[in-house]
Design a protein around this motif. Structure first.
Motif, short mmCIF file in Angstrom:
data_model
loop_
_atom_site.label_atom_id
_atom_site.label_comp_id
_atom_site.label_asym_id
_atom_site.label_seq_id
_atom_site.Cartn_x
_atom_site.Cartn_y
_atom_site.Cartn_z
N GLY A 208 55.39 20.84 20.93
CA GLY A 208 55.69 20.46 19.56
C GLY A 208 54.94 21.26 18.51
N TYR A 209 54.05 22.15 18.95
CA TYR A 209 53.29 22.99 18.03
C TYR A 209 54.05 24.29 17.75
N THR A 210 53.64 25.01 16.72
CA THR A 210 54.04 26.40 16.54
C THR A 210 52.98 27.25 17.22
N VAL A 211 53.43 28.11 18.14
CA VAL A 211 52.50 28.89 18.97
C VAL A 211 52.68 30.37 18.65
N LYS A 212 51.58 31.06 18.41
CA LYS A 212 51.61 32.47 18.04
C LYS A 212 50.50 33.24 18.76
N ASP A 213 50.53 34.56 18.59
CA ASP A 213 49.45 35.45 19.07
C ASP A 213 49.16 35.21 20.55
N VAL A 214 50.22 35.28 21.36
CA VAL A 214 50.11 34.89 22.77
C VAL A 214 49.80 36.08 23.66
N THR A 215 48.84 35.89 24.57
CA THR A 215 48.58 36.83 25.66
C THR A 215 48.56 36.03 26.97
N VAL A 216 49.22 36.59 27.97
CA VAL A 216 49.28 35.96 29.29
C VAL A 216 48.61 36.89 30.30
N ARG A 217 47.81 36.30 31.16
CA ARG A 217 47.15 37.08 32.22
C ARG A 217 47.29 36.31 33.53
N VAL A 218 48.02 36.90 34.48
CA VAL A 218 48.13 36.31 35.82
C VAL A 218 47.03 36.95 36.67
N LEU A 219 46.07 36.14 37.08
CA LEU A 219 44.92 36.67 37.81
C LEU A 219 45.36 37.15 39.19
N PRO A 220 44.81 38.26 39.64
CA PRO A 220 45.26 38.84 40.90
C PRO A 220 44.68 38.13 42.12
N LYS A 221 45.38 38.26 43.23
CA LYS A 221 44.80 37.91 44.52
C LYS A 221 43.68 38.91 44.82
N PRO A 222 42.84 38.61 45.82
CA PRO A 222 41.86 39.64 46.24
C PRO A 222 42.57 40.95 46.57
N ASN A 223 42.10 42.03 46.00
CA ASN A 223 42.69 43.36 46.18
C ASN A 223 44.13 43.42 45.64
N GLY A 224 44.45 42.52 44.73
CA GLY A 224 45.78 42.49 44.14
C GLY A 224 45.83 43.18 42.80
N GLN A 225 46.95 43.01 42.09
CA GLN A 225 47.17 43.68 40.81
C GLN A 225 47.30 42.64 39.71
N GLU A 226 46.46 42.74 38.70
CA GLU A 226 46.57 41.86 37.54
C GLU A 226 47.83 42.19 36.75
N ILE A 227 48.48 41.16 36.25
CA ILE A 227 49.58 41.33 35.30
C ILE A 227 49.15 40.69 33.98
N LYS A 228 49.11 41.51 32.93
CA LYS A 228 48.69 41.03 31.62
C LYS A 228 49.63 41.57 30.56
N TYR A 229 50.06 40.71 29.65
CA TYR A 229 50.99 41.15 28.63
C TYR A 229 50.89 40.24 27.40
N VAL B 142 48.58 55.38 45.69
CA VAL B 142 48.79 55.04 44.28
C VAL B 142 47.65 55.65 43.48
N ASP B 143 47.95 56.65 42.68
CA ASP B 143 46.93 57.25 41.82
C ASP B 143 46.56 56.27 40.69
N PRO B 144 45.33 56.37 40.18
CA PRO B 144 44.84 55.38 39.21
C PRO B 144 45.75 55.17 38.01
N GLU B 145 46.32 56.24 37.46
CA GLU B 145 47.12 56.08 36.24
C GLU B 145 48.45 55.39 36.48
N PHE B 146 48.78 55.12 37.75
CA PHE B 146 50.03 54.43 38.07
C PHE B 146 49.81 53.03 38.64
N LYS B 147 48.56 52.58 38.69
CA LYS B 147 48.27 51.29 39.32
C LYS B 147 48.86 50.10 38.58
N ASP B 148 49.18 50.27 37.30
CA ASP B 148 49.75 49.16 36.53
C ASP B 148 51.26 49.06 36.67
#
Length: 604
Positions: free
Chosen positions: A60-81, A155-161
């Motif tokens: 019921g609120y107005t929600v703004k300025d949102v960032t989402v971060r899915v925490l990675p598994k061990p040795n996994g890949q973070e997804i943040k947007y 996977v080279d570093p610049e492509f890990k995301d």
């Protein structure tokens, strides 16, 4: 509470009239969903087709300025947007993408919450369990490892995301082969497979998959087919088609449109280009084509339809009227064991004879069969790409082993392919191979000297817009390599595929090969069908999916002993070795490409 107290409580409840316990109790309706953090309840799989997504309702609120971060598994890949305000308003809350399947995910959401002039900032960490990946199966023993094993080799570093959208195709199911489209003679609806669409991260984990059942039915003429031609549009959404439908959804599973093809057309497959003018260019067939001999047929993979945003047909390219549907040079040398997805190991290495072609031409056999003339699979167009610079389309015709540019006036501008077999009117349009200095390369028949080769049964002829200018056009393609040099090799193991980039001078009518990869990998990298090569502007890279590499079969029994083991690769522009190599196991691939969650959550 002891037994006597429990019995007394039950007695009290039993003595109260039932009406007093309507939903929410005597005080009225009550919202009692499980809530984490400072907003509302969570909706998992909110639109029914994307189980690894969720929406945290706005409460019921107005929600703004949102960032989402899915925490990675061990040795996994973070997804943040970040999430645009438009997306929050559209979904009534914060869209969460990238949950691990069969796992309790920890998701961090940061946002500003507003209500009647009061503004507060929060960062909540919530826990969301997401279900295992589920696809329908055909009962084939090779499906036991579904969705598939994944081996991350480099996977080279610049492509890990990176996130990679993978459009694969299940084994042919007995459920899906009940109907053959035959009105009028011909058609291709028997081409019908369960979809397997996922998004992988560079650690090899599935972070999204499509549960297609709510929008897909193998038993229905108008809700079945092969899901193909996925694109992420400039607005971040997904478009694709299947059978008699073309559709557009966002990554959360929200439907933008899901339409039947206009009645003039049928049998979508392979390619749906989201063009710069906002229109869609669909590779379809004619539902009722009158041949020069007066026969009416349902054609096969040889029509391009241009359709606007409202579903109105703007134009069409009927290739049987534009090209030569009786050019049979390539048709006679195709490996009949792998004619795109019609794969039959018992026919491996066999080809059609001149007599076979002539007998077929005289017959009334039409449909998804290799042959000449409208109503048969003479062209097999597997990609279309609109070029706004001269209002033209570029097509890839597998069964002509040619990539062809055609104008709005339906005239051929150029042909990139072997000159063999093109009659007057088309022969003059074949590009001349040149070296880096612009000097003609010596060619004889379908074979050329030096660092140049034509493409053979290729897929994905895509213009590289960022590198092209004026008369100079860069074109990428996946050269599958069947019938290379207009012949079958002495041994199947001699076959190879290539990712290739050409530089075309459209004024001088010349073509230079500027990059290739795959020849050095030999037969292990050979994909007889499907696959993709495409430039990626965000990293100045070339993405490649060798989608049907590594399958094996027993020639004696004519049966496959393993499914393909596709390769995902990405190269820095001009590099000889990949920066990314990921191999999938036991699956049949169609296409794949880098997916942008930032574009999906922030475009427009």
């Amino acid at each position: 509470m002891n037994l006597k107290m429990k019995l007394a409580a039950i007695a009290v409840v039993a003595s109260v009239p039932f009406a007093a316990f309507a939903i929410g109790g005597p005080s009225g309706a009550k919202i009692d969903y499980h809530v984490q953090g400072h907003l509302g309840e969570v909706m998992m799989n909110p639109y029914g087709i994307a189980p690894l997504t969720a929406i945290v309702r706005d409460g019921g609120y107005t929600v703004k300025d949102v960032t989402v971060r899915v925490l990675p598994k061990p040795n996994g890949q973070e997804i943040k947007y970040n999430v645009s305000n438009r997306q929050v308003l559209t979904h009534g809350g914060i869209p969460v993408f990238g949950l691990y399947p069969d796992y309790v995910n920890h998701v961090e959401i940061s946002y500003t919450r507003e209500l009647r002039g009061k503004s507060e900032k929060f960062t909540d960490t919530i826990q969301l369990y997401a279900p295992p990946v589920y696809f329908e199966v055909a009962g084939i023993t090779m499906e036991k490892e579904m969705p598939y094993g994944v081996e991350v080799k480099k996977v080279d570093p610049e492509f890990k995301d990176r996130l990679y959208f993978v459009n694969n195709i299940a084994e042919k199911s007995g459920i899906g082969t009940r109907v053959v489209w035959n009105n009028p003679a011909g058609g291709a609806l028997e081409w019908n497979f369960w979809p397997q669409n996922t998004i992988l991260d560079t650690a090899g984990h599935v972070r999204w998959y499509m549960f297609a059942n709510p929008i897909y039915d193998l038993n229905s003429i108008y809700s079945a087919g092969v899901m193909m031609g996925f694109k992420q549009n400039d607005d971040g959404m997904l478009s694709w088609g299947y059978g008699q439908r073309y559709v557009k959804y966002d990554i959360m599973g929200r439907e933008v449109f899901n339409r039947r093809l206009p009645l003039r057309f049928s049998d979508y497959s392979h390619s749906m280009d989201d063009a710069q003018n906002g229109h869609f260019f669909l590779r379809v067939a004619s539902s009722n084509f009158k041949r020069p001999d007066g026969k009416n047929v349902h054609t096969v993979r040889d029509v391009i339809a241009e359709i606007d945003q409202e579903g109105v047909v703007v134009d069409e390219w009927r290739l049987a009227d534009i090209l030569d549907p009786y050019r049979d040079n390539v048709l006679k040398v195709l490996d009949q064991g792998a004619v795109c997805l019609n794969i039959d190991a018992s026919q491996a290495g066999k080809t059609l004879t001149e007599e076979d072609i002539k007998a077929l031409d005289k017959s009334d056999r039409f449909g998804d069969i290799v042959g000449t003339g409208a109503g048969r699979n003479w062209a097999h167009v597997n990609s279309v790409d609109y070029d706004p610079e001269d209002d033209s389309i570029i097509i890839s015709s597998r069964h002509q082993s040619a990539m062809i540019k055609i104008g709005r006036d339906k005239k051929v501008k150029w042909i990139l392919g072997s000159p063999e077999g093109w009659k007057k009117g088309w022969a003059e349009k074949v590009l001349t191979p040149v070296d880096a200095d612009g000097k003609p390369i010596k060619c004889e028949g379908s074979k050329c000297e030096g660092d140049f080769d034509w493409t053979w049964t290729q897929h994905t002829a895509f213009k590289i817009d960022e590198k092209s200018k004026g008369d100079i056009l860069y074109l990428s393609a996946f050269d599958n390599g069947d019938a290379r040099g207009m012949e079958q090799p002495a041994l199947p193991e001699m076959k190879y595929s290539r990712a290739v980039i050409y530089k075309i001078d459209q004024k001088k009518m010349t073509v230079q090969q500027v990059w290739e990869y795959g020849k050095e990998r030999g037969h292990e990298w050979y994909s007889p069908v499907t696959s993709l090569t495409e430039y990626q502007a965000d990293k100045n890279s070339i993405f490649v999916y060798s989608a049907t590499a590594g399958a094996s079969f027993d020639l004696a029994s004519g049966a496959f002993t393993s499914s393909p083991n596709p390769f995902i690769e990405e190269f820095k522009w001009g590099a000889k070795e990949p920066s990314v190599e990921i191999q999938l196991k036991n699956c049949s691939g169609y296409q794949a490409w880098p997916f942008s969650i930032d574009k999906a959550m922030n475009a427009r």
